[in-house]
Write a protein that holds these residues in place. Structure first.
Motif, PDB file in Angstrom:
ATOM      1  N   LEU A  57       0.847  -1.181   0.000  1.00  0.00           N
ATOM      2  CA  LEU A  57       0.000   0.000   0.000  1.00  0.00           C
ATOM      3  C   LEU A  57       0.889   1.240   0.000  1.00  0.00           C
ATOM      4  O   LEU A  57       1.841   1.329   0.772  1.00  0.00           O
ATOM      5  N   ASP A  58       0.601   2.188  -0.865  1.00  0.00           N
ATOM      6  CA  ASP A  58       1.336   3.456  -0.885  1.00  0.00           C
ATOM      7  C   ASP A  58       0.726   4.341   0.202  1.00  0.00           C
ATOM      8  O   ASP A  58      -0.215   5.105  -0.035  1.00  0.00           O
ATOM      9  N   VAL A  59       1.258   4.200   1.409  1.00  0.00           N
ATOM     10  CA  VAL A  59       0.689   4.869   2.577  1.00  0.00           C
ATOM     11  C   VAL A  59       0.769   6.388   2.448  1.00  0.00           C
ATOM     12  O   VAL A  59      -0.185   7.090   2.784  1.00  0.00           O
ATOM     13  N   ALA A  60       1.864   6.901   1.927  1.00  0.00           N
ATOM     14  CA  ALA A  60       2.004   8.354   1.784  1.00  0.00           C
ATOM     15  C   ALA A  60       0.928   8.908   0.844  1.00  0.00           C
ATOM     16  O   ALA A  60       0.269   9.902   1.158  1.00  0.00           O
ATOM     17  N   ALA A  61       0.727   8.253  -0.281  1.00  0.00           N
ATOM     18  CA  ALA A  61      -0.310   8.701  -1.221  1.00  0.00           C
ATOM     19  C   ALA A  61      -1.701   8.532  -0.614  1.00  0.00           C
ATOM     20  O   ALA A  61      -2.575   9.380  -0.803  1.00  0.00           O
ATOM     21  N   ALA A  62      -1.897   7.456   0.138  1.00  0.00           N
ATOM     22  CA  ALA A  62      -3.196   7.223   0.780  1.00  0.00           C
ATOM     23  C   ALA A  62      -3.503   8.305   1.811  1.00  0.00           C
ATOM     24  O   ALA A  62      -4.645   8.772   1.909  1.00  0.00           O
ATOM     25  N   TRP A  63      -2.482   8.715   2.572  1.00  0.00           N
ATOM     26  CA  TRP A  63      -2.689   9.796   3.544  1.00  0.00           C
ATOM     27  C   TRP A  63      -3.079  11.091   2.831  1.00  0.00           C
ATOM     28  O   TRP A  63      -3.991  11.799   3.257  1.00  0.00           O
ATOM     29  N   THR A  64      -2.387  11.405   1.746  1.00  0.00           N
ATOM     30  CA  THR A  64      -2.691  12.636   1.014  1.00  0.00           C
ATOM     31  C   THR A  64      -4.116  12.605   0.478  1.00  0.00           C
ATOM     32  O   THR A  64      -4.859  13.592   0.612  1.00  0.00           O
ATOM     33  N   ARG A  65      -4.524  11.486  -0.117  1.00  0.00           N
ATOM     34  CA  ARG A  65      -5.904  11.360  -0.611  1.00  0.00           C
ATOM     35  C   ARG A  65      -6.903  11.503   0.532  1.00  0.00           C
ATOM     36  O   ARG A  65      -7.923  12.186   0.399  1.00  0.00           O
ATOM     37  N   PHE A  66      -6.614  10.852   1.654  1.00  0.00           N
ATOM     38  CA  PHE A  66      -7.515  10.890   2.805  1.00  0.00           C
ATOM     39  C   PHE A  66      -7.697  12.318   3.314  1.00  0.00           C
ATOM     40  O   PHE A  66      -8.820  12.760   3.570  1.00  0.00           O
ATOM     41  N   VAL A  67      -6.605  13.044   3.447  1.00  0.00           N
ATOM     42  CA  VAL A  67      -6.680  14.428   3.925  1.00  0.00           C
ATOM     43  C   VAL A  67      -7.457  15.296   2.935  1.00  0.00           C
ATOM     44  O   VAL A  67      -8.325  16.072   3.336  1.00  0.00           O
ATOM     45  N   CYS A  68      -7.158  15.149   1.649  1.00  0.00           N
ATOM     46  CA  CYS A  68      -7.870  15.933   0.626  1.00  0.00           C
ATOM     47  C   CYS A  68      -9.353  15.584   0.568  1.00  0.00           C
ATOM     48  O   CYS A  68     -10.203  16.475   0.591  1.00  0.00           O
ATOM     49  N   ASP A  69      -9.648  14.294   0.482  1.00  0.00           N
ATOM     50  CA  ASP A  69     -11.035  13.858   0.334  1.00  0.00           C
ATOM     51  C   ASP A  69     -11.913  14.295   1.508  1.00  0.00           C
ATOM     52  O   ASP A  69     -13.105  14.552   1.329  1.00  0.00           O
ATOM     53  N   ASN A  70     -11.324  14.369   2.685  1.00  0.00           N
ATOM     54  CA  ASN A  70     -12.094  14.699   3.881  1.00  0.00           C
ATOM     55  C   ASN A  70     -11.850  16.111   4.389  1.00  0.00           C
ATOM     56  O   ASN A  70     -12.345  16.478   5.452  1.00  0.00           O
TER      57      ASN A  70
END
Length: 130
Positions: A57-70
């Motif tokens: 899992l690309d955790v760094a990219a997932a964190w960025t998406r999570f912060v943006c999406d929410n």
């Protein structure tokens, strides 16, 4: 319930994945995240240059998406980030570095932001660290 979440571990660690899953569960449960604060090795999870193995899992990219999406408040400790070469445009220019690797939605700020988040939240949940 209002949560402040602090991440101290690098993106390839189990703690970083657990923190992300916990944050997702917080919002799915109808709770609020007042701030995400990345400190120590956790600052690497906000770097736009972190690359995960193809089978991870690309955790760094997932964190960025999570912060943006929410539309969350994602804060990276400036002292820890500078020490580890995680720079936004302003800091890259200030220290004459060739590139920035911290971009929106992340903000560089001090430990005061973590303190403020603990005052606003009902719970501070920390992942990783020694």
């Amino acid at each position: 319930m209002k949560f402040a979440i602090a991440l101290f571990a690098p993106p390839h660690s189990p703690a970083a994945r657990r923190a992300l899953r916990f944050a997702e569960a917080v919002l799915a449960g109808g709770h609020e995240i007042v701030r995400l604060f990345f400190y120590q090795e956790g600052v690497h999870s906000a770097s736009s240059n972190a690359v995960a193995s193809q089978d991870e899992l690309d955790v760094a990219a997932a964190w960025t998406r999570f912060v943006c999406d929410n539309q969350l408040d994602g804060v990276v400790c400036i002292a820890a980030a500078l020490r580890r070469g995680v720079l936004n445009e302003e800091e890259a220019t200030r220290y004459s570095r060739p590139a920035a690797n911290l971009q929106a939605p992340w903000e560089l700020s001090g430990l005061g932001q973590l303190h403020e988040a603990t005052q606003q939240a009902d719970r501070l949940v920390c992942f990783g660290g020694n």
